[in-house]
Design a protein around this motif. Structure first.
Motif, PDB file in Angstrom:
ATOM      1  N   UNK A   1      21.968  27.065 -45.004  1.00  0.00           N
ATOM      2  CA  UNK A   1      20.664  27.395 -44.433  1.00  0.00           C
ATOM      3  C   UNK A   1      19.851  26.126 -44.185  1.00  0.00           C
ATOM      4  N   UNK A   2      19.853  25.208 -45.143  1.00  0.00           N
ATOM      5  CA  UNK A   2      19.133  23.940 -44.969  1.00  0.00           C
ATOM      6  C   UNK A   2      19.716  23.159 -43.802  1.00  0.00           C
ATOM      7  N   UNK A   3      21.029  23.141 -43.686  1.00  0.00           N
ATOM      8  CA  UNK A   3      21.674  22.426 -42.593  1.00  0.00           C
ATOM      9  C   UNK A   3      21.261  22.998 -41.248  1.00  0.00           C
TER      10      UNK A   3
ATOM     11  N   UNK B   1      17.950  15.792 -36.761  1.00  0.00           N
ATOM     12  CA  UNK B   1      18.990  14.774 -36.944  1.00  0.00           C
ATOM     13  C   UNK B   1      18.673  13.512 -36.152  1.00  0.00           C
ATOM     14  N   UNK B   2      18.248  13.654 -34.896  1.00  0.00           N
ATOM     15  CA  UNK B   2      17.930  12.468 -34.090  1.00  0.00           C
ATOM     16  C   UNK B   2      16.762  11.676 -34.678  1.00  0.00           C
TER      17      UNK B   2
ATOM     18  N   UNK C   1      22.763  16.371 -33.954  1.00  0.00           N
ATOM     19  CA  UNK C   1      22.839  17.532 -34.848  1.00  0.00           C
ATOM     20  C   UNK C   1      24.273  18.010 -34.974  1.00  0.00           C
ATOM     21  N   UNK C   2      25.010  18.011 -33.867  1.00  0.00           N
ATOM     22  CA  UNK C   2      26.410  18.418 -33.920  1.00  0.00           C
ATOM     23  C   UNK C   2      27.232  17.423 -34.741  1.00  0.00           C
ATOM     24  N   UNK C   3      26.929  16.149 -34.595  1.00  0.00           N
ATOM     25  CA  UNK C   3      27.633  15.131 -35.387  1.00  0.00           C
ATOM     26  C   UNK C   3      27.355  15.317 -36.877  1.00  0.00           C
ATOM     27  N   UNK C   4      26.095  15.559 -37.217  1.00  0.00           N
ATOM     28  CA  UNK C   4      25.752  15.815 -38.615  1.00  0.00           C
ATOM     29  C   UNK C   4      26.407  17.105 -39.103  1.00  0.00           C
TER      30      UNK C   4
END
Length: 147
Positions: free
Chosen positions: A18-20, A27-28, A89-92
């Motif tokens: 949920x946090x993610x 993320x950026x 965000x996708x990378x993270x």
């Protein structure tokens, strides 16, 4: 006790997921802040100056990105700004899913598969959260938003 441990592990993993998903859009700005802070420390700003500069750079990135996304009406530019937020965000999401899947499975192939699926889902989530704001400032129901 074993059942309680399993339930608490599921709750903990659910909380981290949920946090993610909630923080994926940041993320950026986080990457920008974490780049500006150590750079400022390296050029002699000191620890306090590096922290302040990192926070200011991250906040500036978030505000400018959301402002540009809400002002610009051209679909191409909106897609470009949304991609600037969705790709980190996708990378993270990839690395977070890869790490979480390492807790439960040993096969590297399946870890990669789940990590790619997690990257796609989290990138799309960040994209939709940024795209949720209508371009004209209205509430999205055909009438202006209340101030």
């Amino acid at each position: 006790m074993l059942a309680l441990g399993i339930v608490l592990n599921i709750i903990g993993l659910g909380f981290f997921c949920w946090v993610l998903f909630t923080l994926a859009i940041y993320a950026l700005p986080f990457f920008v802040g974490m780049t500006a802070g150590p750079y400022a420390h390296g050029v002699g700003a000191g620890p306090f100056g590096a922290i302040v500069l990192g926070l200011v750079a991250a906040a500036f990135t978030l505000v400018i990105g959301q402002t540009i996304f809400s002002i610009v009406r051209t679909p191409f530019l909106r897609i470009a700004v949304a991609l600037m937020f969705a790709v980190p965000a996708a990378l993270a999401g990839y690395y977070a899913t890869f790490g979480l899947s390492g807790l439960t499975m040993t096969s590297d192939l399946w870890r990669q598969v789940f990590a790619v699926i997690g990257a796609i889902v989290i990138g799309v989530t960040a994209w939709t959260r940024l795209a949720a704001s209508p371009p004209d400032g209205s509430s999205g129901h055909g009438r202006p938003a209340l101030s």
